[in-house]
Design an enzyme around this catalytic site. Structure first.
Site, PDB file in Angstrom:
ATOM      1  N   LYS A  22       0.787  -1.369  -0.034  1.00  0.00           N
ATOM      2  CA  LYS A  22       0.023   0.046  -0.054  1.00  0.00           C
ATOM      3  C   LYS A  22       0.807   1.198  -0.035  1.00  0.00           C
ATOM      4  CE  LYS A  22      -4.284  -1.720   1.045  1.00  0.00           C
ATOM      5  NZ  LYS A  22      -5.835  -1.352   1.559  1.00  0.00           N
TER       6      LYS A  22
ATOM      7  N   LYS B 297      -3.829 -10.810  -6.118  1.00  0.00           N
ATOM      8  CA  LYS B 297      -5.203 -10.947  -5.689  1.00  0.00           C
ATOM      9  C   LYS B 297      -5.962  -9.996  -6.263  1.00  0.00           C
ATOM     10  CE  LYS B 297      -5.783  -8.218  -1.565  1.00  0.00           C
ATOM     11  NZ  LYS B 297      -6.399  -8.053  -0.396  1.00  0.00           N
TER      12      LYS B 297
ATOM     13  N   LYS C 128     -10.340  -4.613  -4.059  1.00  0.00           N
ATOM     14  CA  LYS C 128     -11.404  -3.598  -4.080  1.00  0.00           C
ATOM     15  C   LYS C 128     -10.800  -2.548  -4.842  1.00  0.00           C
ATOM     16  CE  LYS C 128     -13.344  -3.905   0.155  1.00  0.00           C
ATOM     17  NZ  LYS C 128     -12.438  -3.715   0.971  1.00  0.00           N
TER      18      LYS C 128
HETATM   19  P1  ATP Z   1      -8.395  -3.219  -0.466  1.00  0.00           P
HETATM   20  O1  ATP Z   1      -8.212  -3.589  -1.859  1.00  0.00           O
HETATM   21  O2  ATP Z   1      -9.494  -1.861  -0.224  1.00  0.00           O
HETATM   22  O3  ATP Z   1      -7.295  -3.248   0.361  1.00  0.00           O
HETATM   23  P2  ATP Z   1      -9.476  -5.646  -0.084  1.00  0.00           P
HETATM   24  O4  ATP Z   1     -10.368  -6.072  -1.312  1.00  0.00           O
HETATM   25  O5  ATP Z   1      -8.352  -6.419  -0.135  1.00  0.00           O
HETATM   26  O6  ATP Z   1      -9.386  -4.235  -0.073  1.00  0.00           O
HETATM   27  P3  ATP Z   1     -10.463  -5.972   2.579  1.00  0.00           P
HETATM   28  O7  ATP Z   1     -11.605  -5.342   2.995  1.00  0.00           O
HETATM   29  O8  ATP Z   1      -8.897  -5.841   2.880  1.00  0.00           O
HETATM   30  O9  ATP Z   1     -10.527  -6.120   1.046  1.00  0.00           O
HETATM   31  O10 ATP Z   1     -10.478  -7.574   3.055  1.00  0.00           O
HETATM   32  C1  ATP Z   1     -11.919  -8.193   3.538  1.00  0.00           C
HETATM   33  C2  ATP Z   1     -11.549  -9.609   3.479  1.00  0.00           C
HETATM   34  O11 ATP Z   1     -11.923 -10.285   2.189  1.00  0.00           O
HETATM   35  C3  ATP Z   1     -10.385 -10.192   4.044  1.00  0.00           C
HETATM   36  O12 ATP Z   1     -11.027 -11.553   4.887  1.00  0.00           O
HETATM   37  C4  ATP Z   1      -9.623 -10.841   3.024  1.00  0.00           C
HETATM   38  O13 ATP Z   1      -8.881 -11.802   3.410  1.00  0.00           O
HETATM   39  C5  ATP Z   1     -10.776 -11.225   1.890  1.00  0.00           C
HETATM   40  N1  ATP Z   1     -10.185 -10.931   0.847  1.00  0.00           N
HETATM   41  C6  ATP Z   1      -9.944  -9.812   0.081  1.00  0.00           C
HETATM   42  N2  ATP Z   1      -9.466 -10.148  -1.144  1.00  0.00           N
HETATM   43  C7  ATP Z   1      -9.728 -11.218  -1.294  1.00  0.00           C
HETATM   44  C8  ATP Z   1      -9.460 -12.121  -2.474  1.00  0.00           C
HETATM   45  N3  ATP Z   1      -8.851 -11.825  -3.768  1.00  0.00           N
HETATM   46  N4  ATP Z   1      -9.554 -13.508  -2.329  1.00  0.00           N
HETATM   47  C9  ATP Z   1     -10.213 -14.073  -1.230  1.00  0.00           C
HETATM   48  N5  ATP Z   1     -10.268 -13.332  -0.236  1.00  0.00           N
HETATM   49  C10 ATP Z   1     -10.184 -11.962  -0.260  1.00  0.00           C
END
Ligand code: ATP
Ligand code: LTN
Length: 335
Positions: free
Chosen positions: A117, A199, A202
């Site tokens: 980040k 991965k 969001k």
């Molecule tokens: P950002 O992109 O804003 O960092 P993010 O999409 O990684 O957000 P988080 O809010 O950080 O999402 O994660 C929420 C939950 O979703 C956590 O339990 C995380 O492990 C899960 N998660 C996020 N991305 C994935 C993915 N690509 N596959 C499986 N689980 C995920």
């Protein structure tokens, strides 16, 4: 002799920093639903965490509404679990400060999410981004959570929460339950459709990320453009990241195993497979999307859920916070 067995406690959260992705849904939210029957579950919207990256105020408010509606639409039931917004429970910020003083700069510097980040937001490498895992540890430890269901990307943060808990317990006396991660193999790491070694995230816009509220035509377009490889067989194998990811997604939606999927698409081309996955995902999400729009219209209901949830969560959280403060030696006028 009758023995009372304590139900295990579960806590997890997602940042309402945008619309949830297929990764958030398959890796996190979908798995939480079944846990409600067996455990005392606390599911929060980690809104305090979102401001480690600059948020547009009106969008943040709207994303909270969308995310809580998604929680409800996915099947989280306020009569069976505690649903709450992190910022409505002041104990999170309070415990986070205390735990900051039991966390080493060295251990925070090793966090890959911090490195990723800060590379992405070079102009805003704030202290919150660095101490993010401490707030997450506070979230978990406040509820004495035994189990924390998360996607694989969060395992490093969970390890630090365990280290902080153990360090505190050893410095004083047992205060916090040392939590364990709970990962679900299916959907634990959904990859970006456009860069399948990364991965799905969001904050990563573009065709690689499928949002659960995307309309059908957008979902189809994104899957059609999914990056695959130069071979042609639909087989789960090393080096076939794109295809492996599509197989995992398809498996999550259909409940079919990898060999079943390989057999189903034997002799078929990538194009046909992509469309089949896209249609399955879009149709699988339609009922969820319909329920979300219903919940979003009922602000009164949402506000009541959040107010009740914050009250229940605060009750437990305050108990742990006062216990922690007592151990550290803060002055207590009630004594
Ligand atoms: P950002 O992109 O804003 O960092 P993010 O999409 O990684 O957000 P988080 O809010 O950080 O999402 O994660 C929420 C939950 O979703 C956590 O339990 C995380 O492990 C899960 N998660 C996020 N991305 C994935 C993915 N690509 N596959 C499986 N689980 C995920
Ligand atoms: N950091 C998590 C979201 C989160 C969380 C938590 C998850 C904040 N607090 C407590 C589990 C337990 C993430 O997924 N990025």
């Amino acid at each position: 002799m009758e023995q009372e067995i304590r139900r295990k406690t579960v806590l997890s959260g997602i940042q309402p920093s945008g619309v949830l992705t297929l990764g958030n849904y398959l890796g996190a939210l979908k798995n939480w639903v079944g846990l409600q029957e067996q455990y005392d579950c606390y599911y929060m919207l980690a809104d305090l965490h979102t401001i480690t990256v600059r948020q547009v105020p009106a969008e943040l408010r709207q994303n909270v509404l969308k995310t809580i509606s998604l929680y409800l639409a996915a099947g989280l039931d306020p009569d069976k679990c505690v649903l709450f917004l992190q910022s409505m429970v002041p104990a999170h910020s309070q415990l986070a400060w205390l735990l900051n003083c039991y966390t080493m700069v060295g251990e925070l510097s090793r966090m890959t999410q911090f490195k990723d980040k800060s590379a992405k937001h070079e102009d805003n490498i704030n202290a919150g981004l660095f101490t993010y895992p401490v707030l997450m540890a506070a979230d978990i430890l406040l509820y004495q959570a035994d189990l924390v269901p998360v996607g694989k990307d969060q395992l490093q943060h969970l390890e630090i929460a365990r280290d902080i808990a153990t360090r505190f317990n050893n410095a004083y006396s047992p205060t916090f339950v040392v939590p364990q991660a709970l990962t679900f193999p299916a959907g634990a790491k959904i990859m970006s459709l456009s860069a399948p070694t990364k991965k799905m995230s969001k904050s990563e816009d573009g065709d690689g990320t499928v949002f659960v509220l995307d309309p059908k035509d957008v979902i189809i377009r994104k899957f059609k453009r999914a990056v695959t490889d130069s071979q042609s067989d639909i087989r789960f194998a090393e080096g076939k990241d794109g295809i492996n990811n599509l197989i995992s997604i398809y498996s999550c939606f259909t409940g079919k195993t990898v060999p079943e999927i390989e057999a189903e698409f034997e002799g078929k081309g990538y194009g046909e497979f992509k469309i089949a996955v896209a249609e399955t995902v879009a149709d699988g999400l339609t009922p969820l999307q319909n329920r979300v729009s219903e919940f979003m219209k009922d602000r009164e209901y949402i506000n009541r859920i959040l107010t009740d949830g914050a009250e229940k969560a605060s009750y437990t959280a305050r108990k742990t916070l006062s216990k922690t403060m007592r151990k550290i030696g803060f002055y207590d006028t009630s004594k």
